[in-house]
Motif scaffolding. Sequence first.
Motif, PDB file in Angstrom:
ATOM      1  N   ALA A 187       2.203   6.632  -6.961  1.00 31.89           N
ATOM      2  CA  ALA A 187       1.113   7.437  -7.528  1.00 31.89           C
ATOM      3  C   ALA A 187       1.394   8.942  -7.441  1.00 31.89           C
ATOM      4  O   ALA A 187       0.683   9.738  -8.057  1.00 31.89           O
ATOM      5  CB  ALA A 187      -0.208   7.113  -6.810  1.00 31.89           C
ATOM      6  N   LEU A 188       2.423   9.341  -6.699  1.00 29.24           N
ATOM      7  CA  LEU A 188       2.758  10.761  -6.585  1.00 29.24           C
ATOM      8  C   LEU A 188       3.238  11.297  -7.923  1.00 29.24           C
ATOM      9  O   LEU A 188       3.777  10.564  -8.745  1.00 29.24           O
ATOM     10  CB  LEU A 188       3.870  10.954  -5.541  1.00 29.24           C
ATOM     11  CG  LEU A 188       3.560  10.561  -4.105  1.00 29.24           C
ATOM     12  CD1 LEU A 188       4.832  10.646  -3.260  1.00 29.24           C
ATOM     13  CD2 LEU A 188       2.469  11.434  -3.516  1.00 29.24           C
ATOM     14  N   GLU A 243       0.834  -1.208   0.000  1.00 27.51           N
ATOM     15  CA  GLU A 243       0.000   0.000   0.000  1.00 27.51           C
ATOM     16  C   GLU A 243       0.870   1.260   0.000  1.00 27.51           C
ATOM     17  O   GLU A 243       0.567   2.221  -0.718  1.00 27.51           O
ATOM     18  CB  GLU A 243      -0.937   0.006   1.213  1.00 27.51           C
ATOM     19  CG  GLU A 243      -2.031  -1.044   1.135  1.00 27.51           C
ATOM     20  CD  GLU A 243      -2.798  -1.191   2.439  1.00 27.51           C
ATOM     21  OE1 GLU A 243      -3.997  -1.512   2.372  1.00 27.51           O
ATOM     22  OE2 GLU A 243      -2.210  -1.003   3.524  1.00 27.51           O
ATOM     23  N   LEU A 244       1.926   1.246   0.795  1.00 28.32           N
ATOM     24  CA  LEU A 244       2.852   2.386   0.807  1.00 28.32           C
ATOM     25  C   LEU A 244       3.498   2.568  -0.560  1.00 28.32           C
ATOM     26  O   LEU A 244       3.595   3.689  -1.070  1.00 28.32           O
ATOM     27  CB  LEU A 244       3.933   2.182   1.859  1.00 28.32           C
ATOM     28  CG  LEU A 244       3.515   2.375   3.301  1.00 28.32           C
ATOM     29  CD1 LEU A 244       4.609   1.859   4.239  1.00 28.32           C
ATOM     30  CD2 LEU A 244       3.221   3.830   3.582  1.00 28.32           C
ATOM     31  N   LYS A 245       3.938   1.464  -1.147  1.00 27.89           N
ATOM     32  CA  LYS A 245       4.582   1.516  -2.461  1.00 27.89           C
ATOM     33  C   LYS A 245       3.625   2.094  -3.502  1.00 27.89           C
ATOM     34  O   LYS A 245       3.999   2.985  -4.280  1.00 27.89           O
ATOM     35  CB  LYS A 245       5.018   0.107  -2.865  1.00 27.89           C
ATOM     36  CG  LYS A 245       5.694   0.023  -4.207  1.00 27.89           C
ATOM     37  CD  LYS A 245       6.078  -1.427  -4.498  1.00 27.89           C
ATOM     38  CE  LYS A 245       6.511  -1.625  -5.924  1.00 27.89           C
ATOM     39  NZ  LYS A 245       6.834  -3.032  -6.205  1.00 27.89           N
ATOM     40  N   ALA A 260      10.416  15.309  -3.594  1.00 24.94           N
ATOM     41  CA  ALA A 260      10.319  15.820  -2.222  1.00 24.94           C
ATOM     42  C   ALA A 260      10.278  14.663  -1.224  1.00 24.94           C
ATOM     43  O   ALA A 260      10.958  14.702  -0.190  1.00 24.94           O
ATOM     44  CB  ALA A 260       9.073  16.702  -2.064  1.00 24.94           C
ATOM     45  N   PHE A 261       9.519  13.644  -1.538  1.00 25.87           N
ATOM     46  CA  PHE A 261       9.418  12.486  -0.652  1.00 25.87           C
ATOM     47  C   PHE A 261      10.780  11.827  -0.459  1.00 25.87           C
ATOM     48  O   PHE A 261      11.196  11.544   0.661  1.00 25.87           O
ATOM     49  CB  PHE A 261       8.411  11.474  -1.213  1.00 25.87           C
ATOM     50  CG  PHE A 261       8.308  10.227  -0.381  1.00 25.87           C
ATOM     51  CD1 PHE A 261       7.558  10.220   0.781  1.00 25.87           C
ATOM     52  CD2 PHE A 261       8.970   9.070  -0.751  1.00 25.87           C
ATOM     53  CE1 PHE A 261       7.474   9.080   1.564  1.00 25.87           C
ATOM     54  CE2 PHE A 261       8.894   7.924   0.022  1.00 25.87           C
ATOM     55  CZ  PHE A 261       8.143   7.930   1.183  1.00 25.87           C
TER      56      PHE A 261
END
Length: 78
Positions: free
Chosen positions: A12-13, A5-7, A20-21
Amino acid sequence: MTVEELKAAVLALDPEQKKAFMLETLSPLAKDVIKDPGFLMQLFPVFLGILKESGMDLQQLLQFATMMGNGAGPKTNI
């Protein structure tokens, strides 16, 4: 939240958000994982692959790394 889910959320960003992440989270993430030398050996080929894919000349990277190693660059808190 699972790793998958994190991936999915990170992938999707938009490109600016991904940059930035990565810049904001790489150092804090590294603090936990650098204690495991086996993991660093897994991570190194990933970074090399990214650099090769970017078209960066690895000789230039070595020169930059040498500069950083001589204290001529920004200090990191890793």
